[in-house]
Design a protein around this motif. Structure first.
Motif, PDB file in Angstrom:
ATOM      1  N   LEU A   3       7.572  27.742  42.432  1.00  0.00           N
ATOM      2  CA  LEU A   3       8.419  26.738  41.802  1.00  0.00           C
ATOM      3  C   LEU A   3       8.096  26.679  40.316  1.00  0.00           C
ATOM      4  N   TYR A   5       9.105  24.425  36.896  1.00  0.00           N
ATOM      5  CA  TYR A   5       9.748  23.170  36.506  1.00  0.00           C
ATOM      6  C   TYR A   5       9.644  23.000  35.003  1.00  0.00           C
ATOM      7  N   LEU A  14      13.290  27.484  42.103  1.00  0.00           N
ATOM      8  CA  LEU A  14      12.486  27.938  43.230  1.00  0.00           C
ATOM      9  C   LEU A  14      12.750  29.424  43.410  1.00  0.00           C
ATOM     10  N   LEU A  62      14.606  16.416  43.946  1.00  0.00           N
ATOM     11  CA  LEU A  62      13.402  16.869  44.635  1.00  0.00           C
ATOM     12  C   LEU A  62      12.400  15.722  44.786  1.00  0.00           C
ATOM     13  N   SER A  64       9.210  13.519  44.367  1.00  0.00           N
ATOM     14  CA  SER A  64       8.349  13.405  43.185  1.00  0.00           C
ATOM     15  C   SER A  64       7.029  14.146  43.366  1.00  0.00           C
ATOM     16  N   GLU A  65       6.492  14.184  44.594  1.00  0.00           N
ATOM     17  CA  GLU A  65       5.225  14.887  44.808  1.00  0.00           C
ATOM     18  C   GLU A  65       5.368  16.396  44.600  1.00  0.00           C
ATOM     19  N   THR A  66       6.575  16.911  44.728  1.00  0.00           N
ATOM     20  CA  THR A  66       6.817  18.333  44.481  1.00  0.00           C
ATOM     21  C   THR A  66       6.701  18.642  42.988  1.00  0.00           C
ATOM     22  N   LEU A  67       7.177  17.731  42.147  1.00  0.00           N
ATOM     23  CA  LEU A  67       7.186  17.954  40.705  1.00  0.00           C
ATOM     24  C   LEU A  67       5.939  17.427  40.014  1.00  0.00           C
TER      25      LEU A  67
END
Length: 81
Positions: A3, A5, A14, A62, A64-67
């Protein structure tokens, strides 16, 4: 899978393929924004396989924990992962 960002542009990409993926090397197909409540683009290779997914307005689309790992800055001002 990886990923990427960009918090300044609020876009995420992704990458599903280990091969280098770039706009010049793939065909972009938009997903209906009404279905996903935002703009999502699929990146297809020459054979029509999905090799990446781009999320515009990523913070809205997405979790927030992903970013989160991509939003803190280092002492030099760069993005840390």
């Amino acid at each position: 899978m990886e990923l990427h960002y960009d918090p300044a542009a609020n876009t995420a990409f992704l990458q599903l393929s280990d091969a280098p993926v770039g706009r010049a090397r793939c065909r972009t197909v938009s997903v209906d924004p009404w279905l996903v409540d935002g703009l999502v683009n699929l990146c297809l290779d020459d054979a029509g396989r999905v090799v990446g997914v781009e999320f515009c307005d990523a913070s809205a689309l997405l979790p927030s924990e992903t970013l989160r790992p991509y939003t803190s800055t280092s002492a030099e001002g760069g993005i840390t992962a």
